[in-house]
Design an enzyme around this catalytic site. Sequence first.
Site, mmCIF file in Angstrom:
data_model
loop_
_atom_site.group_PDB
_atom_site.id
_atom_site.type_symbol
_atom_site.label_atom_id
_atom_site.label_comp_id
_atom_site.label_asym_id
_atom_site.label_seq_id
_atom_site.Cartn_x
_atom_site.Cartn_y
_atom_site.Cartn_z
ATOM 1 N N GLY A 209 74.953 -1.801 20.473
ATOM 2 C CA GLY A 209 75.768 -0.602 20.324
ATOM 3 C C GLY A 209 76.259 -0.319 18.920
ATOM 4 N N GLU A 239 73.433 -8.349 20.724
ATOM 5 C CA GLU A 239 72.014 -7.965 20.864
ATOM 6 C C GLU A 239 71.809 -6.507 20.463
ATOM 7 O OE1 GLU A 239 71.334 -9.114 24.974
ATOM 8 O OE2 GLU A 239 72.248 -7.260 25.686
ATOM 9 N N GLY A 241 70.039 -3.185 18.810
ATOM 10 C CA GLY A 241 68.689 -2.664 18.627
ATOM 11 C C GLY A 241 68.670 -1.673 17.475
ATOM 12 N N ARG A 242 69.393 -0.585 17.664
ATOM 13 C CA ARG A 242 69.360 0.523 16.695
ATOM 14 C C ARG A 242 69.708 0.069 15.274
ATOM 15 N NH1 ARG A 242 70.040 5.563 18.507
ATOM 16 N NH2 ARG A 242 71.118 4.672 20.305
ATOM 17 N N CYS A 317 53.319 23.030 22.509
ATOM 18 C CA CYS A 317 53.468 24.407 22.951
ATOM 19 C C CYS A 317 54.736 24.555 23.787
ATOM 20 C CB CYS A 317 52.242 24.819 23.751
ATOM 21 S SG CYS A 317 50.741 24.609 22.804
#
Length: 366
Positions: A209, A239, A241-242, A317
């Site tokens: 986080g 832990e 991630g970002r 599209c």
Amino acid sequence: MLPPDLPRPVCAYLYDTATLRARAASVRQAIPAGSSLLYAVKANGHPAVLEVLAAACDGLEVASGGELALARAAGARRIVFGGPGKTDAELRAALAAGVLINAESVHELRRIAALSPAAVPEVVLRVNRPGGGLRGSHTMTGTPTPFGVDEAQLAEALAVPGVRIIGFHLHAVSNNMDGHAHAAFVRDAIAWSLAQGLDDLRVINVGGGFGVDYLSSASMDLSPLRGITVPGGVDLIFEPGRYLAADAGTYAAEVLDLKTTHGRTFAVLRGGTHHFRLPAAWGYSHPFTILPVDDWPHPYPRPQVTDTEVDAVGELCTPRDVLTRGRHVTRLRAGDVLLFARTGAYGWDISHHEFLRHDPPAFVIT
Ligand SMILES: *Cc1c(COP(=O)(O)O)cnc(C)c1O
């Protein structure tokens, strides 16, 4: 910046392993002594990224059997396995690999017990606590979510026979930008875990986080975490991630066309939200810089705009294929390349690659 042999029109994810190592080192330095750092694979599961972060962190956090296989192939020294919908096959693979499972329900605890009749597996219980007081883009606790057990079910979970609960998993938020609030959340998670009267509390997993502000170069200030005291005998797990992966990625997309319709100017890219879905998913404009490409070998005039606002749109599209709205450019030409920084986390991995079946980007690892 771009490798010379990159196929044209340019469409590539550039992943920089030195940045991955630097980010891991900065987190390691910031988290309290005696705590563990795992990387959350879901942010970016590219094998080259995993190999670097498996070595630079203590291990990897996975959320599926597919990620488990990737983590093992990357040589992770430690793996923990979470996620609200694990199949028997995934649980079996995790048990066989000696992976620490973060169990997400009473039912799952019973299933884990039944899958290992000859042993009593040690597991961590994910709990959705009331409150928590953290703000970010995705709040996962203190509010109804599919993650973890309600605190009211704790006694029932702790009484499930055939498994041994050795700690708690309390991941609460995504993309939090307030380091002091994060430190307060971690301290509160530790105090709460100690107060549950577990015979054998060995793991407190406070999740990820740590936030990244895509509109600036800011990230969450990690320094308030350093002063946290880790209780003796407890493995305090972070832990993220970002925070680890975002800055290591740049998405490069060449301008195929430039046009103005009904008063708005569009730069149509070789690429789009099928490669980088985050701005569409979150509803923000991802900033870009322009890499000018002077070469124009064609006999026809080169489309160009100056001193105007453009929308950077993709090749799909659908009018929702927008990466950036209303960004001012001093000059932009067809054939120039837009560089979207901080796209190493939740970029390619969360995107709908098959929609319209365009060729995928090149992946360049440096
Ligand atoms: C997604 C997730 C993480 C990583 O979150 P970031 O916001 O990328 O740091 C960590 N733990 C769990 C359980 C997750 O679901």
